[in-house]
Scaffold this active site. Structure first.
Site, PDB file in Angstrom:
ATOM      1  N   CYS B 160       0.801  -1.228   0.000  1.00  0.00           N
ATOM      2  CA  CYS B 160       0.000   0.000   0.000  1.00  0.00           C
ATOM      3  C   CYS B 160       0.827   1.269   0.000  1.00  0.00           C
ATOM      4  O   CYS B 160       0.267   2.371  -0.047  1.00  0.00           O
ATOM      5  CB  CYS B 160      -0.955  -0.037   1.182  1.00  0.00           C
ATOM      6  SG  CYS B 160      -1.869  -1.582   1.231  1.00  0.00           S
ATOM      7  N   HIS B 293      -2.201   7.807   6.031  1.00  0.00           N
ATOM      8  CA  HIS B 293      -2.485   6.503   5.431  1.00  0.00           C
ATOM      9  C   HIS B 293      -3.883   6.062   5.869  1.00  0.00           C
ATOM     10  O   HIS B 293      -4.668   5.606   5.054  1.00  0.00           O
ATOM     11  CB  HIS B 293      -1.419   5.493   5.836  1.00  0.00           C
ATOM     12  CG  HIS B 293      -1.553   4.175   5.153  1.00  0.00           C
ATOM     13  ND1 HIS B 293      -1.511   4.052   3.787  1.00  0.00           N
ATOM     14  CD2 HIS B 293      -1.763   2.923   5.635  1.00  0.00           C
ATOM     15  CE1 HIS B 293      -1.676   2.783   3.453  1.00  0.00           C
ATOM     16  NE2 HIS B 293      -1.834   2.072   4.551  1.00  0.00           N
ATOM     17  N   HIS B 330      -9.614   2.342   0.082  1.00  0.00           N
ATOM     18  CA  HIS B 330      -8.180   2.071   0.016  1.00  0.00           C
ATOM     19  C   HIS B 330      -7.878   1.530  -1.378  1.00  0.00           C
ATOM     20  O   HIS B 330      -8.257   0.409  -1.711  1.00  0.00           O
ATOM     21  CB  HIS B 330      -7.810   1.056   1.091  1.00  0.00           C
ATOM     22  CG  HIS B 330      -6.330   0.885   1.280  1.00  0.00           C
ATOM     23  ND1 HIS B 330      -5.400   1.280   0.344  1.00  0.00           N
ATOM     24  CD2 HIS B 330      -5.610   0.368   2.321  1.00  0.00           C
ATOM     25  CE1 HIS B 330      -4.184   1.002   0.777  1.00  0.00           C
ATOM     26  NE2 HIS B 330      -4.284   0.458   1.982  1.00  0.00           N
TER      27      HIS B 330
END
Lengths: 362, 407
Positions: B160, B293, B330
């Site tokens: 990620c 994040h 995400h």
């Protein structure tokens, strides 16, 4: 040799030659018959013979990891030992890990798909999923060896090894790391092998009878697949000399282009002002496929004029997207000493472009 | 200030997100506080009720090229890259440029589990071209082919943190003179494979996610792509390109802690923020906002809060922080790039976007949680941070051109 330039000071390999520390020596290898999956007739490849990781690196825990992760851990331990590197005295936040891979953890990706096929996507195996990530091998290297610097996984088709070397050199030169563990690796699986077959890109050597193996050689109408993982320690030469380590080669310059026909241009740039006559050997990417060899061969001839020895290590390693570093290591292992100071690693990938990296030899 | 050697101009941004195509769609969706999180409709995930995701219902046609079959991830990357390059393609050395495109999914969206039982049969039955898009280099190769780039093109895959790392690596290449310009960013499509994986880990929130909320319950996956044009400030000025933002600092670290869990104290992430500020030459007080994040998973958000407390220790006021994953999920390999685009939108529109669904935040004296509505305030310098499985962290610091020289 420039003491500040990024140099290769430690080598670890897991290859068809087995797991080895340092240069490979005058060994030979040939394709092995595939037994890991059912085949219609003989199928061959340059395979890594199964081994127990703890026989090479005592205490190494590798349960449930993809083979690529396991090999990267083993190769890293061997490279660190070859570099006489004591990580306990290093600032591990200043150490980078750079992995180049074409297909990543494809073995456990297949295992996850297998679990989805058997149980449905709603009930797939949670243990396997994190290990399918392409960066898992580099992450495990960081975790096991406590390396906290930049951790990069890149993929550049058949130039993935060359790309990792260039990326690591860039981190060192820009001051983002003092030392790098540079990894490159790919494992061979059934889905890959049968994709190559469907694409019609394999050599007749991949189908030869096991009892009468033909030597794999260029110009046989295709390639024989291979698999391997290589780790090298890259740091400045003076750093290595200060602890009595050997400098195997020093990186001078590297260039890449996405056009596979740009071999002449990138190779001349990689000479970085030196003469072709200074090059002791050219490490070619030739793999036996006519399309690739017909691009690369003329480019090498145009730059070097046929006066420089050319070695084609894929004859002994097979083809894999990330074998660039291993090709260089094999060539360094077999290089004859003479006054010419340079080696040129050339890579060509029909779908990925071309690369040339020059190295100063000790 | 003698930082010009670390200054990289952003002269093009292309975005396709669940808000639609383009930076304006992203900006107006964020300003309107419109959530894109809804039940999945574009394919069957294999379970009911379907997971909550942020999907892009229709993709515009981008034509074709010989030898390429676009995966959904490729398609997203090409749309973003074409838009990013819109103001650069007339530049005389544009074709010598390269591309670094991050992905985690790549062509997995085109592959079904049937491939493993009999690959040869699967390829004969039509799966051959889809499988060819599996390598994580494929989106970068595709972008290179669509734009006719001759420079180096490669893929980055660090879970990620991929999208942010692609931007950092491209900046290095631009400063090293390896290419006149680099296109960099990330692209990932929704795929049954990844939905299944995160579901198996029990990491999916069945409702719209609530990053940093005490009652958070996991993440929602999204899809999209963001691609940037990077070049040196000197190159941008010489060709009179509009500089949308300047990338001043970046850093990459690893937790070296656990395959999936973050370091509980957020050490790796805080080190990456500190190193990025050191490269940019800015003190913690200069950074006006962090696009976090912020996944909404129990472990990530706590570790991230601790990272902010460490990285911004000594700051005179709490740091404004939000997670825009609460808008569009995400997006994995694209997340870091999309969130870099959000950070630049914040800077250019003087608006800090909130974390949606955040009502009861994790308590921290170091953090000024942005909630409910956009906050209108100038943002000369902004930071975005990304973290991922395997302990990867990347921090990027942007500024509006010329601002840092005045602070």
């Amino acid at each position: 040799m420039s003491p500040q330039q990024p140099s290769i000071t430690g080598i670890g390999t897991v290859s068809p030659f087995g797991p080895l520390r340092g240069l490979i020596g005058q060994r030979k290898t040939e394709p092995r018959t595939v037994t890991a999956w059912p085949t219609e007739g003989v199928r061959r490849a340059f395979l890594v013979e199964p081994f127990r990781p703890t026989d090479v690196v005592p205490g190494l825990k590798t349960r449930r990891l993809d083979r690529l992760s396991v090999w990267c851990l083993v190769a890293t331990a061997l490279a660190i030992a070859d570099a006489r590197l004591d990580l306990n005295v290093e600032n591990r936040s200043r150490i980078a890990v750079v992995l180049g891979t074409g297909f990543g953890c494809i073995e456990l990706t297949e295992a996850f798909l297998q679990s989805a096929a058997a149980n449905g996507y709603a009930q797939a195996d949670p243990i396997v999923f994190p290990e399918t990530l392409t960066n898992a091998p580099a992450a495990h290297v960081a975790r096991v060896f406590g390396i906290r610097g930049p951790n990069i996984t890149l993929s550049q088709k058949g130039l993935s090894g060359e790309g990792a070397l260039m990326q690591a050199a860039s981190l060192l030169r820009s001051g983002q790391a003092d030392l790098a563990i540079v990894l490159a690796g790919d494992t061979l699986t059934r889905t890959m092998y049968e994709w190559f077959e469907a694409a019609g890109v394999l050599s007749s050597d991949a189908y030869a009878q096991a009892s009468a193996p033909a030597p794999s050689s260029p110009q046989r109408g295709g390639f024989v697949p291979g698999e391997s993982a290589t780790a090298v320690v890259m740091e400045s030469a003076d750093r290595a000399w200060s602890r009595g380590a050997t400098v195997h080669a020093t990186f001078r310059a590297g260039f890449m282009a996405s056009d596979p026909k740009a071999g002449v241009s990138v190779t001349r740039k990689a000479l970085a002002g030196s003469s072709p006559a200074d090059v002791r050997m050219v490490v070619a990417g030739a793999n036996g496929s006519a399309a690739l060899d017909d691009l690369e061969g003329p480019a090498i001839r145009e730059v070097f004029g046929g006066q420089t020895p050319v070695i084609a290590p894929k004859t002994f390693l097979g083809e894999s997207d990330s074998c660039g570093i291993l090709r260089l290591i094999l060539a360094l292992s077999w290089a004859e000493n003479n006054a010419r100071p340079l080696a040129m690693l050339v890579g060509t990938s029909l779908a990925g472009g071309c690369a040339a990296l020059s190295f100063e030899l000790p | 200030m003698a930082r010009s050697s670390n200054s990289v101009a952003i002269t093009g941004i292309g975005v396709i997100s669940p808000f639609g195509r383009g930076l304006n769609a992203l900006s107006s969706g964020l300003l309107a506080c419109r959530s894109c999180l809804k039940p999945l409709t574009i394919f069957d995930a294999g379970w009911n009720p379907p997971p909550v995701v942020a999907e892009i219902p229709e993709l515009p046609d981008v034509g074709d090229r010989p030898g390429f079959r676009l995966s959904r991830t490729d398609h997203l990357a090409v749309i973003a890259a074409l838009d990013a390059a819109d103001g650069s393609r007339d530049c005389s050395d544009f074709l010598e440029s390269g591309a670094v495109i991050a992905t985690t999914v790549a062509g997995l969206s085109e592959i079904t589990p049937a491939i493993v039982s009999n690959p040869a049969q699967y390829y004969r039955a039509g799966g051959f071209a889809g499988a060819a898009s599996y390598p994580s280099s494929h989106p970068a190769d595709t972008v290179g082919a669509w734009l006719g780039l001759r420079g180096p093109c490669w893929g980055v895959s660090v879970a990620c943190a991929s999208g942010a790392m692609a931007i950092a690596l491209a900046a290095d290449r631009v400063l090293a003179g390896d290419a006149p310009m680099m296109l960099a960013g990330g692209s990932d499509a929704l795929a049954a494979f990844t939905l299944s994986g995160f579901n198996s880990l029990r990491a999916l929130d069945p409702d719209p996610c609530r990053p940093f909320d005490k009652n958070r319950n996991g993440l929602n996956l999204g899809e999209g792509a963001a691609v940037f044009v990077l070049e040196t400030l000197e190159h941008a000025r010489a060709r009179k390109a509009e500089v949308l933002a300047v990338l001043r600092g970046w850093a990459m670290t690893n937790d070296a802690f656990h395959p999936t869990a973050p370091d509980e104290q957020g050490r790796g992430l805080s080190e990456s923020m500190a190193s990025a500020m050191a490269m940019a030459g800015v003190a913690p007080d200069v950074v006006g906002y962090v696009n976090s994040h912020g996944t909404g998973t129990p472990l990530n958000d706590v570790a991230e809060v601790k990272a902010y407390e460490t990285a911004f220790r000594g700051r005179s006021s709490p740091m404004p922080v939000s997670s825009t994953k609460s808008f569009f999920g995400h997006c994995l390999g694209a997340a870091g790039a999309l969130e870099a685009a959000v950070t630049i939108v914040s800077m250019r529109s003087a608006a800090l976007f909130p974390t949606l669904q955040l009502t009861d935040p994790i308590e921290s004296p170091a953090i000024d949680w942005l909630m409910a509505q956009p906050r209108r305030q100038p943002l000369p310098v902004g930071m975005t941070v990304s973290a991922g499985f395997g302990g990867s962290n990347t921090s990027l610091i942007f500024e509006l051109e010329g601002n840092l020289d005045r602070v």
